[in-house]
Design a protein around this motif. Structure first.
Motif, short mmCIF file in Angstrom:
data_model
loop_
_atom_site.label_atom_id
_atom_site.label_comp_id
_atom_site.label_asym_id
_atom_site.label_seq_id
_atom_site.Cartn_x
_atom_site.Cartn_y
_atom_site.Cartn_z
N HIS A 1 0.82 -1.21 0.00
CA HIS A 1 0.00 0.00 0.00
C HIS A 1 0.86 1.26 0.00
O HIS A 1 0.51 2.26 -0.63
CB HIS A 1 -0.99 -0.02 1.17
CG HIS A 1 -2.16 -0.88 0.88
ND1 HIS A 1 -2.11 -2.25 0.97
CD2 HIS A 1 -3.40 -0.57 0.44
CE1 HIS A 1 -3.28 -2.74 0.62
NE2 HIS A 1 -4.08 -1.75 0.28
N ILE B 1 -0.54 -5.51 -3.97
CA ILE B 1 -1.70 -5.48 -3.08
C ILE B 1 -2.52 -6.75 -3.29
O ILE B 1 -2.85 -7.46 -2.33
CB ILE B 1 -2.55 -4.21 -3.31
CG1 ILE B 1 -1.78 -2.97 -2.83
CG2 ILE B 1 -3.90 -4.33 -2.60
CD1 ILE B 1 -2.40 -1.65 -3.25
N ILE C 1 -3.05 -2.18 6.74
CA ILE C 1 -3.18 -1.07 5.80
C ILE C 1 -3.20 0.25 6.55
O ILE C 1 -2.57 1.23 6.12
CB ILE C 1 -4.46 -1.26 4.94
CG1 ILE C 1 -4.30 -2.49 4.03
CG2 ILE C 1 -4.74 0.00 4.11
CD1 ILE C 1 -5.58 -2.97 3.40
#
Length: 112
Positions: A55, A63, A84
């Motif tokens: 990310h 991802i 995240i």
């Protein structure tokens, strides 16, 4: 203007990449296998780190691959989302910390 598209990873593209540079491709795959093997950190933890890094680097293929890898390694949806958010804080934290540079420049300008 060129249309920017991101092709889906496929066996055909992997084979082409390998055919064009087999040595580096084999070395990268061996590195990846070694890095993501259980060690001092388990596979799930490593995949969660990879989700966060993917990310920050904003790599859509990473991802996708590492979210899938994290799930295969037993990570929960909540753990993936927390990873995240750690990435988001670290990315924002860099801007926050680098504000010191702007303050130093402002001090220099105001001191002139």
């Amino acid at each position: 203007m060129a249309d920017i598209s991101m092709p889906k990873a496929s066996a055909a593209l992997a084979a082409r990449r390998h055919a064009l540079a087999p040595g580096p491709d084999d070395a990268f795959l061996a590195l990846s296998k070694a890095v993501f093997a259980d060690g001092a950190l388990d596979k799930r933890t490593k995949q969660l780190i990879a989700v966060a890094v993917a990310h920050v680097t904003q790599c859509p293929w990473c991802i996708e691959g590492h979210v899938r890898g994290a799930k295969r390694a037993g990570a929960t949806n909540e753990q993936i989302m927390e990873a995240i958010w750690v990435a988001a804080e670290m990315r924002a934290g860099a801007a926050y910390g680098h504000a010191n540079k702007a303050l130093a420049v402002l001090d220099e300008i105001d001191g002139e």
